[in-house]
Design an enzyme around this catalytic site. Structure first.
Site, PDB file in Angstrom:
ATOM      1  N   HIS A 267       0.776  -1.076  -0.038  1.00  0.00           N
ATOM      2  CA  HIS A 267       0.050   0.007   0.009  1.00  0.00           C
ATOM      3  C   HIS A 267       0.891   1.202  -0.020  1.00  0.00           C
ATOM      4  O   HIS A 267       1.913   1.160   0.757  1.00  0.00           O
ATOM      5  CB  HIS A 267      -0.889  -0.086   1.238  1.00  0.00           C
ATOM      6  N   SER A 268       0.443   2.272  -0.815  1.00  0.00           N
ATOM      7  CA  SER A 268       1.128   3.689  -0.791  1.00  0.00           C
ATOM      8  C   SER A 268       2.795   3.204  -1.189  1.00  0.00           C
ATOM      9  O   SER A 268       2.916   2.924  -2.280  1.00  0.00           O
ATOM     10  CB  SER A 268       1.055   4.186   0.502  1.00  0.00           C
ATOM     11  N   LEU A 269       3.777   3.707  -0.280  1.00  0.00           N
ATOM     12  CA  LEU A 269       4.815   3.590  -0.621  1.00  0.00           C
ATOM     13  C   LEU A 269       5.410   2.114  -0.893  1.00  0.00           C
ATOM     14  O   LEU A 269       6.145   1.873  -1.798  1.00  0.00           O
ATOM     15  CB  LEU A 269       5.968   4.229   0.459  1.00  0.00           C
ATOM     16  N   HIS A 367      -6.675   8.171   1.524  1.00  0.00           N
ATOM     17  CA  HIS A 367      -5.670   7.507   1.100  1.00  0.00           C
ATOM     18  C   HIS A 367      -5.326   6.276   1.760  1.00  0.00           C
ATOM     19  O   HIS A 367      -4.747   5.294   1.129  1.00  0.00           O
ATOM     20  CB  HIS A 367      -4.406   8.393   1.243  1.00  0.00           C
TER      21      HIS A 367
END
Length: 413
Positions: A267-269, A367
């Site tokens: 997830h994300s980074l 997010h």
């Protein structure tokens, strides 16, 4: 590490077995079951270490920690060896020359990303990379997957961490990589400082230069809208980045499980790193709410395979990070010290239009992976159901442009 020659032979043998024994159909499906096996960590001196976990750990925490995931065969392209891949990358970095790198087409078993339940279970795995099984935020998983082994969970751990899931027969391994821990989108933690460094290096146009008041994370800014390209690329290949840690982890997993299929999720980074590793090793990768990583792949000089369709991004239109709109001095990201300026993704993207269909406003608080799980994936997505699908159609992001205001070139300090 396995000797280079032996590693290459194992890759070629695996490709031969793929072609000889596996059905050549992208629609072949088979559910898999996974279980917790080890703990894994990255030590302060960047060594990968593993620790066995008792099989009763799920009972101790009162849940089975298991998942049920549908699968399908997908086409992937793999280099003959990581050594050959790395040599081609070094040649590109040092001599600005493209080496001839042979790619081997193969059919590999991956997650069926056309199924909502598959995306839901994988999203739960990515959430659990942020927490431990005794945490109230841990999601109980289906009985077919169990035993995640976490990596990087020491109290003073600063950066790369997550879990690894395995099937009981070790035929398939899933590496789940933690994303950014930051209070600006859902909670901070001991890894927040290193997460911010990696975010600002990988996803900014030029060293996180937003305006005169910002302290850049590398010294490549040359005034105005000019950025030194060679300096920028050198900054991205430093060992402090998560990408080399990820390749080290992956190579250790292949040493432990030389005949296993490996999937990478995050997830994300963590999703961006999962995608970069998926392209590097030709394995299935699923990234949730990831910032655009295509520019980082070019700056890291990653050799590009004929296709990256084995990489899947999943995000929604109310997330300014995944959409590449969380930029500018007054943006939520900038106020939190993040320069999230990229928007173009590798592979194919499954995009949930929550702005049009759910009337969501663009909000940094959307997010988080929990929002994706509980407000999107746990529910039927009606726009897809109306056309006989479970999820939006995965499509490549063509004609995507980013950092168009900047001039990159040879600008000595």
């Amino acid at each position: 590490m396995l000797p280079t020659t032996l590693t290459a032979l194992l890759v070629l043998l695996d490709i031969f077995l793929d072609r000889g024994q596996r059905p050549q159909s992208s629609h072949f499906e088979k559910p898999l079951q996974f279980e917790l096996r080890h703990e894994h960590a990255v030590s302060p001196d960047a060594r990968v270490v593993f620790s066995d976990v008792p099989s009763t750990v799920g009972l101790v925490y009162g849940n089975e920690s298991s998942y049920s995931i549908d699968t399908q065969y997908v086409t992937s392209y793999r280099p003959s060896s990581f050594s050959a891949y790395n040599d081609a990358r070094i040649r590109s970095m040092r001599h600005a020359q493209s080496a001839i790198l042979p790619w081997y087409e193969t059919e590999i078993l991956g997650p069926n990303v056309e199924k909502r339940e598959t995306l839901l279970e994988l999203a739960k795995m990515t959430n659990n990379a942020y927490v431990t099984p005794d945490d109230s935020q841990w999601y109980e998983l289906g009985k077919n997957w169990s035993n995640p082994y976490p990596f990087g969970w020491e109290p003073d751990a600063d950066g790369f961490r997550g879990h690894v899931f395995a099937t009981p027969d070790n035929s398939t391994i899933i590496l789940s990589i933690k994303g950014t821990s930051a209070a600006v989108w859902g909670g901070a933690g001991p890894t927040a400082k290193k997460d911010k460094l990696n975010d600002n290096l990988l996803f900014s146009c030029c060293c996180a230069r937003i305006d005169w008041s910002w302290t850049t994370v590398c010294g490549c800014y040359r005034g105005g809208w000019k950025c030194d390209q060679d300096c920028l690329e050198q900054a991205l290949v430093e060992d402090s980045l998560f990408y080399p840690l990820g390749t080290n982890l992956y190579n250790n997993l292949t040493y432990m499980y030389p005949m296993s299929d490996i999937w990478i999720i995050g997830h994300s980074l963590g999703g961006a790193v999962a995608s970069l590793l998926g392209v590097t090793f030709g394995v299935p990768a699923v990234a949730f709410e990831s910032p655009g990583e295509r520019l980082a792949a070019r700056r890291l000089h990653l050799p590009s395979p004929p296709s990256t369709h084995h990489v899947t991004h999943v995000y929604h239109t109310a997330d300014p990070i995944a959409m590449g709109t969380c930029n500018g001095i007054l943006s939520s990201c900038a106020l939190g010290g993040f320069a999230m300026e990229t928007k173009c993704h590798l592979g194919r993207s499954i995009v949930y239009d929550t702005v049009s269909n759910l009337s969501w406003s663009v909000d940094i608080r959307k997010h988080g992976i929990v929002s994706v799980i509980e407000e999107i994936l746990e529910k039927t997505w009606q726009p897809s159901e109306n056309v006989g699908r479970e999820v939006p159609l995965a499509a490549a992001e063509e004609d995507c442009v980013e950092c168009y205001s900047w001039e990159f070139g040879d600008f000595p300090p």
